[in-house]
Design a protein around this motif. Sequence first.
Motif, PDB file in Angstrom:
ATOM      1  N   ILE A   1       7.171  -7.767  19.857  1.00  0.00           N
ATOM      2  CA  ILE A   1       8.209  -8.794  19.782  1.00  0.00           C
ATOM      3  C   ILE A   1       8.732  -8.811  18.351  1.00  0.00           C
ATOM      4  O   ILE A   1       7.956  -8.994  17.406  1.00  0.00           O
ATOM      5  N   ASN A   2      10.038  -8.580  18.206  1.00  0.00           N
ATOM      6  CA  ASN A   2      10.676  -8.543  16.883  1.00  0.00           C
ATOM      7  C   ASN A   2       9.943  -7.600  15.932  1.00  0.00           C
ATOM      8  O   ASN A   2       9.717  -7.920  14.768  1.00  0.00           O
ATOM      9  N   GLY A   3       9.512  -6.453  16.459  1.00  0.00           N
ATOM     10  CA  GLY A   3       8.850  -5.450  15.639  1.00  0.00           C
ATOM     11  C   GLY A   3       7.384  -5.718  15.339  1.00  0.00           C
ATOM     12  O   GLY A   3       6.738  -4.944  14.639  1.00  0.00           O
ATOM     13  N   GLN A   4       6.837  -6.791  15.876  1.00  0.00           N
ATOM     14  CA  GLN A   4       5.438  -7.145  15.633  1.00  0.00           C
ATOM     15  C   GLN A   4       4.586  -6.785  16.851  1.00  0.00           C
ATOM     16  O   GLN A   4       4.913  -7.159  17.982  1.00  0.00           O
ATOM     17  N   ASP A   5       3.488  -6.043  16.589  1.00  0.00           N
ATOM     18  CA  ASP A   5       2.586  -5.685  17.678  1.00  0.00           C
ATOM     19  C   ASP A   5       1.984  -6.935  18.303  1.00  0.00           C
ATOM     20  O   ASP A   5       1.741  -7.938  17.625  1.00  0.00           O
ATOM     21  N   ARG A   6       1.720  -6.847  19.591  1.00  0.00           N
ATOM     22  CA  ARG A   6       1.066  -7.938  20.305  1.00  0.00           C
ATOM     23  C   ARG A   6      -0.428  -7.904  20.017  1.00  0.00           C
ATOM     24  O   ARG A   6      -0.993  -6.850  19.673  1.00  0.00           O
ATOM     25  N   PRO A   7      -1.127  -9.024  20.155  1.00  0.00           N
ATOM     26  CA  PRO A   7      -2.549  -9.087  19.817  1.00  0.00           C
ATOM     27  C   PRO A   7      -3.436  -8.105  20.599  1.00  0.00           C
ATOM     28  O   PRO A   7      -4.479  -7.675  20.100  1.00  0.00           O
ATOM     29  N   GLN A   8      -3.028  -7.717  21.805  1.00  0.00           N
ATOM     30  CA  GLN A   8      -3.847  -6.804  22.607  1.00  0.00           C
ATOM     31  C   GLN A   8      -3.771  -5.360  22.091  1.00  0.00           C
ATOM     32  O   GLN A   8      -4.656  -4.549  22.353  1.00  0.00           O
TER      33      GLN A   8
ATOM     34  N   SER B   1       8.406 -12.535  26.385  1.00  0.00           N
ATOM     35  CA  SER B   1       7.221 -13.146  25.788  1.00  0.00           C
ATOM     36  C   SER B   1       6.088 -13.355  26.795  1.00  0.00           C
ATOM     37  O   SER B   1       5.164 -14.133  26.541  1.00  0.00           O
ATOM     38  N   TYR B   2       6.147 -12.672  27.938  1.00  0.00           N
ATOM     39  CA  TYR B   2       5.082 -12.737  28.945  1.00  0.00           C
ATOM     40  C   TYR B   2       3.732 -12.508  28.269  1.00  0.00           C
ATOM     41  O   TYR B   2       3.556 -11.528  27.534  1.00  0.00           O
ATOM     42  N   SER B   3       2.776 -13.384  28.487  1.00  0.00           N
ATOM     43  CA  SER B   3       1.529 -13.373  27.715  1.00  0.00           C
ATOM     44  C   SER B   3       0.659 -12.136  27.923  1.00  0.00           C
ATOM     45  O   SER B   3      -0.162 -11.817  27.064  1.00  0.00           O
ATOM     46  N   LEU B   4       0.803 -11.429  29.034  1.00  0.00           N
ATOM     47  CA  LEU B   4       0.001 -10.229  29.256  1.00  0.00           C
ATOM     48  C   LEU B   4       0.668  -8.967  28.714  1.00  0.00           C
ATOM     49  O   LEU B   4       0.036  -7.917  28.632  1.00  0.00           O
TER      50      LEU B   4
END
Length: 166
Positions: free
Chosen positions: A127-134, A119-122
């Motif tokens: 995560i769990n199949g969900q794209d990160r906001p970036q 879960s490192y913010s950069l």
Amino acid sequence: IEGNGWSEATRWPWWNDSLLNLKDPSNNLIFQAHSYFDEDAGGNYTAIDVNKLDANYGVERVKPFVDWLKKNGKRGMIGEFGVPDNNPRWNTLVDNMLAYLKQNCVPATYWAAGPGWGSYSLAVEPINGQDRPQWPTLKKYIDNTTCTAIGPFTAPVATTPTPAPT
């Protein structure tokens, strides 16, 4: 070739002129800078308020490096950049920076991805199949057709002979 001072793009011109002494007979050197948008340029975003930053802050961070490359007729890339996933405003800054780099044919690689980052913010690893906001912003710039070579490139300056005095 990475530079001095953690290869930081903003301060590149002040720390890396000595790299101009490197000679490659094939002229294939690629200089690599890093660009993080926090105050110490090391990826520690705890002491900076992204809401107070200009939308072109990312461009301002990489421009000294790109200008140095242009001035010296060199090619380069941003080998590391990354922003936290905690505020969509970071993506605006990245979007503007990547658009500027693309205009100059300067490629960039993101820090960091892969399942080991958790879960490192950069990180941009889903995560769990969900794209990160970036990811949606970064995905816009995955392109291997816009630039045919690593830049930056400057338009040749047309020289007009000065007429002789009559």
